[in-house]
Design a protein around this motif. Structure first.
Motif, mmCIF file in Angstrom:
data_model
loop_
_atom_site.group_PDB
_atom_site.id
_atom_site.type_symbol
_atom_site.label_atom_id
_atom_site.label_comp_id
_atom_site.label_asym_id
_atom_site.label_seq_id
_atom_site.Cartn_x
_atom_site.Cartn_y
_atom_site.Cartn_z
ATOM 1 N N UNK A 20 0.809 -1.222 0.000
ATOM 2 C CA UNK A 20 0.000 0.000 0.000
ATOM 3 C C UNK A 20 0.843 1.272 0.000
ATOM 4 N N UNK B 19 -2.692 6.637 6.110
ATOM 5 C CA UNK B 19 -3.860 6.738 5.237
ATOM 6 C C UNK B 19 -3.492 6.157 3.874
ATOM 7 N N UNK B 62 -7.716 7.788 6.562
ATOM 8 C CA UNK B 62 -8.639 6.775 6.025
ATOM 9 C C UNK B 62 -9.168 5.989 7.202
ATOM 10 N N UNK B 63 -10.389 6.294 7.565
ATOM 11 C CA UNK B 63 -10.885 5.799 8.839
ATOM 12 C C UNK B 63 -11.913 4.704 8.626
ATOM 13 N N UNK B 64 -11.443 3.508 8.274
ATOM 14 C CA UNK B 64 -12.393 2.397 8.243
ATOM 15 C C UNK B 64 -12.216 1.550 9.515
ATOM 16 N N UNK B 65 -13.128 0.604 9.701
ATOM 17 C CA UNK B 65 -13.144 -0.149 10.958
ATOM 18 C C UNK B 65 -11.825 -0.875 11.210
ATOM 19 N N UNK B 67 -8.843 -0.108 10.252
ATOM 20 C CA UNK B 67 -7.799 0.838 10.665
ATOM 21 C C UNK B 67 -7.954 1.218 12.138
ATOM 22 N N UNK B 97 -18.388 9.854 11.511
ATOM 23 C CA UNK B 97 -17.566 8.644 11.572
ATOM 24 C C UNK B 97 -16.163 8.964 12.071
ATOM 25 N N UNK B 98 -15.573 10.037 11.564
ATOM 26 C CA UNK B 98 -14.214 10.385 11.990
ATOM 27 C C UNK B 98 -14.191 10.737 13.476
ATOM 28 N N UNK C 40 -12.184 9.134 0.665
ATOM 29 C CA UNK C 40 -12.817 8.444 1.798
ATOM 30 C C UNK C 40 -12.713 6.939 1.623
ATOM 31 N N UNK C 41 -12.799 6.245 2.725
ATOM 32 C CA UNK C 41 -12.511 4.813 2.710
ATOM 33 C C UNK C 41 -13.522 4.026 3.538
ATOM 34 N N UNK C 42 -14.628 4.656 3.915
ATOM 35 C CA UNK C 42 -15.619 3.924 4.705
ATOM 36 C C UNK C 42 -16.987 4.438 4.313
ATOM 37 N N UNK C 44 -19.631 4.475 5.702
ATOM 38 C CA UNK C 44 -20.435 5.119 6.752
ATOM 39 C C UNK C 44 -20.315 6.644 6.746
ATOM 40 N N UNK C 45 -19.259 7.178 6.091
ATOM 41 C CA UNK C 45 -19.171 8.633 6.063
ATOM 42 C C UNK C 45 -19.566 9.213 4.691
ATOM 43 N N UNK C 48 -22.058 12.286 5.030
ATOM 44 C CA UNK C 48 -21.412 13.484 5.589
ATOM 45 C C UNK C 48 -20.451 14.124 4.591
#
Lengths: 258, 258, 258
Positions: A20, B19, B62-65, B67, B97-98, C40-42, C44-45, C48
């Protein structure tokens, strides 16, 4: 005997399971020498993408479960099709997970090339290396033994990269003494070499071809280093500029084999 | 007192939850100042990687679960081991989410450093900022209050970066007035600062060390800006070239503290 | 009529579902012309982030299930809000998965712009193209037919990029004959164009605006090519430098429409 001219004429398609961090550099390196990169991120297209590709390069720098599954799926298709598979056991000594992941892939996929630094390949060869310090000088004999052991273990070509690159098929071992110390400053140059190795093996799956891969990047670095003295980041831009224009005549002229 | 010489001598290993946009820049920034970056992408190796690392840097861009889970796992191991943890609440104001993800990590992990811009840290400090406009000029007093509030709230060092950087441990607050406006044009310079902050705190977990981190990047930018006038992208290449060669003497010479 | 001055004044926020290879280049391209990128990477956002954005750009270069779901969620919110949606069907001919994923998104989301090369758009237009060879010269008529067919099929603006860019809304078709052959050497220039197209459509959702997007990057390349002769990688750095400073007067001066 592979030449860089052949790579440009054939323009082999190189399929990558990338990490990545460095995929942009890897894709550019493949493109700049005249091959064509594809990356993929979903196991469901492994078969279709292997089908149009001429080599597969697996970089294990980001080793999550999905990457391992993708690597195995694509690797098996590549083996069936008979195209070369290159693997890079990035930082394999750093975690049990990386060791387990590599073992999972190695169990299912036959490699044609393994590319790593001395520490990574020493780990695969089960030769004590970290104990001596990765950065400390070590006898050439050690590096030869490591490269040869890995080549025999996986019945493949090994490209051990470092100040001197050592390339072996287990019986014959060649050194490429070109290079530049700024490669170590820029993150991803080893990953770029994985892609270049895949591109060379795609044209001709042979020890000579791996020696060419090592020579291409090392000599581009040597030329770039002469242009960008004291500019370690600009060095890499100049490596890319050079890769695009490098000729077989320059490789013959600069190449220092051992 | 930390020095850039010490970073190069110790070469601390900096573990990154990065990220998906800027990891190459972050890894290079860490490498160019003489530390060593590692990225990881699977929670299962969190323990092994923290074990060999000297600091952890969590970038929440990059805020996914996955991470968030990785960040918590690695953060808890880092706290247990006693190595510094740096967090960057990227664009925390942009989505619920963030905010939820940051709260989840903050609940489980003790931070040593928080790095963000005025808007991000104002959000954490619960101080109205966006209403005033992030880009509009604001009194230094506001920036001090924001940095100090965040430092007290998390009992950590805050590095608020902008035209002037403001560094605080809640009781003492220092300004670094170096810098260059081209930092804002290149995506990822804040993320690079996260990595440099981690590298400095790894050597010495102190306010002075955070001031050094700010100074290293700001002064490299000031020097680079003088070389690459009107070339905003080449500016960043020159920042990297400069980071590699920057000396403590140059930092002393250029540093404008307030 | 959109101008680059308007982009800089409005600084539209461009939300990106990016691939895993080129997000740094894409974010920089958007930033350097004066717009603001968010990735963005999720899922859920999605709501927003669309809420604060002025355009959505979907790059299908890494087509896994999560990306498809994110693209659909954000695309539907974007359609509801009335902001432009740009999609790039990267290498859609290469795998059934890519075709299925594109179809899934196209079923749920109305596109305002589709950007691709001749091969990708020919696939969408259901016109035989690969058979003729993507790299071989082909009549302009073919390119027009492809661009127009895709524009009619999705009731959107098509930007077919290549040696000559062809932009169509299905009834009117414009050629931008600027450019440079080094764009094809650097991986990600098409993805950068996606981001620039999103930035232009964000200001004004029109054919003229798409012609401006094509002109901005093509002319930056033409200027850069004149500066970095024989340096194909430095070319891209110079493109970025140029993007930051490019004026509407230069666009008028250099633009070669057909």
């Amino acid at each position: 005997m592979t030449t860089i001219k052949q790579i440009r004429e054939n323009s082999p398609i190189i399929l990558n399971v990338s990490n990545m961090v460095t995929p942009q550099h890897v894709a550019d390196a493949i493109n700049f020498i005249g091959a064509s990169p594809i990356m993929f991120d979903d196991i469901k297209e492994a078969s279709d993408l292997v089908n149009i590709s001429n080599a597969l390069v697996i970089n294990m720098g980001s080793s999550n479960d999905a990457d391992v599954e993708k690597s195995i799926a694509a690797g098996k298709f590549a083996n069936q099709k008979g195209i070369p598979v290159v693997i890079d056991p990035v930082a394999i000594g750093a975690s049990k997970l990386r060791q387990d992941n590599f073992a999972k892939v190695a169990k299912e996929v036959k490699f044609d090339g393994v590319r790593g630094n001395a520490g990574e390949l020493a780990f695969l060869a089960d030769i004590e290396w970290n104990a001596q310090g990765i950065d400390a000088g070590n006898g050439d004999g050690d590096l030869h033994e490591i490269a040869e052991t890995v080549a025999k273990k996986f019945d493949c070509i090994t490209l051990l990269s470092g100040v001197t690159d050592v390339i072996s098929d287990g019986s014959k071992t060649v050194e490429v003494k070109n290079g530049h110390h700024y490669f170590a400053v820029n993150v991803g140059c080893g990953d770029m070499l994985d892609g270049i190795l895949g591109s060379c093996l795609a044209v001709d799956n042979s020890l000579d071809s791996a020696v060419l891969a090592s020579s291409i990047l090392s000599i581009a670095g040597e030329i770039a280093g002469g242009i960008t003295d004291n500019l370690p980041y600009s060095f890499l831009s100049t490596v890319f500029n050079t890769l695009y224009q490098l000729t077989d005549e320059e490789i013959t002229e600069f190449q220092k084999l051992g």
